[in-house]
Design an enzyme around this catalytic site. Sequence first.
Site, short mmCIF file in Angstrom:
data_model
loop_
_atom_site.label_atom_id
_atom_site.label_comp_id
_atom_site.label_asym_id
_atom_site.label_seq_id
_atom_site.Cartn_x
_atom_site.Cartn_y
_atom_site.Cartn_z
N LYS A 171 24.39 -2.80 -22.71
CA LYS A 171 23.98 -2.66 -21.31
C LYS A 171 24.93 -1.70 -20.59
CE LYS A 171 26.78 -6.69 -20.41
NZ LYS A 171 26.85 -8.14 -20.35
N TYR A 208 45.45 11.85 1.36
CA TYR A 208 44.81 11.12 2.48
C TYR A 208 45.67 9.95 2.92
CZ TYR A 208 40.24 13.44 2.03
OH TYR A 208 39.22 14.34 2.01
#
Length: 376
Positions: free
Chosen positions: A47, A265
């Site tokens: 998956k 940042y």
Amino acid sequence: MEQSASTPVENPITAGNRLTIDLSALARNWQAMARIAAGAETAAAVKGNGYGIGLEPAVAALAATGCRTFFVALPAEGLRARAVATDATVYVLNGLARDQAPGLAAGNLRPVIGSTEELADWATYRAQGGTGRAALHVDTGMNRLGLTFAEARELAADPEAAERLGLSLVMSHLACADTPAHPLSARQLATMRDVKALFPGLAVSLANTAGIALDPAYHFDLVRPGIGLYGGPFIAGRPPLETVVTAEARIIQVRDVPAGETVGYGAAATTRRPSRIAILSTGYADGYHRAASSTDQRPGAEVVLHGRRAPLFGRVSMDLAAIDVTDLPQAARGDWVELFGPNMPVAEVAEAAGTISYEFLTSLGGRYHRRYVGGA
Ligand SMILES: *Cc1c(COP(=O)(O)O)cnc(C)c1O
């Protein structure tokens, strides 16, 4: 043209980062699991786009090494697996959506029935002559998917039920197998033995990767490893089996930053000394999670270059991350830096970001140049 999140970037020059995916290592990890779980069938969870490495290449390599049963989350993933492994058994873990029984069966996919509503839909489909097969999920303590034990007992009161419903497997899922001493695992094991007694003759499955490592008592008839196949943790706290995924980013530039300046940042990381900061061509849009950032308050993840470790410096941004290479004078523009791989376990990077290997692998973004090595 529509592009999926996993569309490979074909050109290593135009990509800022690259993935090397070793399909032979994947196959060897599966073989190792199969040896450890000898006596049980070893399936594979593929998956999440094969835990990020690409569902089709993962299924092809695993099928070539002998894997005959695959677990996906969604029917759409199941169809992709089926296209590669035409003879394999493919189970859909997220179960049966309303009115989907004929469609699943037509795709030769087996839903894992996880609630009484799904069971009723499936019973109707079978009563109308449907010949598709299914697994039954019984909850043993996770409280996520699965019939309760009482519901399973009620179903099993009819000795023909498994036959009538075309069940090929009864399974449950461990909640805490990666914490070996956790008492819930032993309780789930005891309940699973009771479930097995309800459905004599039906194959039983309980163990994911960590469950395989716990004890052979957890193996029953079929084991369903995922993360350990892909180079995530196998035995908690120990090195993985073989590394499958190596993620690297290129240094775009190296800059001198005086002491007392901040980088990135939020001005979150302050240089304590005159520093050399290398800017990497990778960021959270590539699945290099922002939570791996370093700030003045807490260290972040580390990377490896020139055989040494270097720490992240400041916040990871969308397309960029900075590392401190003050102690690595060789670091230069164009160098490839290992984000995780043989020298830097993905589990360690994930832990530095407050998460787990599963999330790092399944978030691998679409901007990497993907190179597959080994395999069939
Ligand atoms: C994902 C999953 C697995 C595989 O788990 P790993 O921890 O990756 O080995 C097995 N069974 C179920 C039900 C799953 O959802």
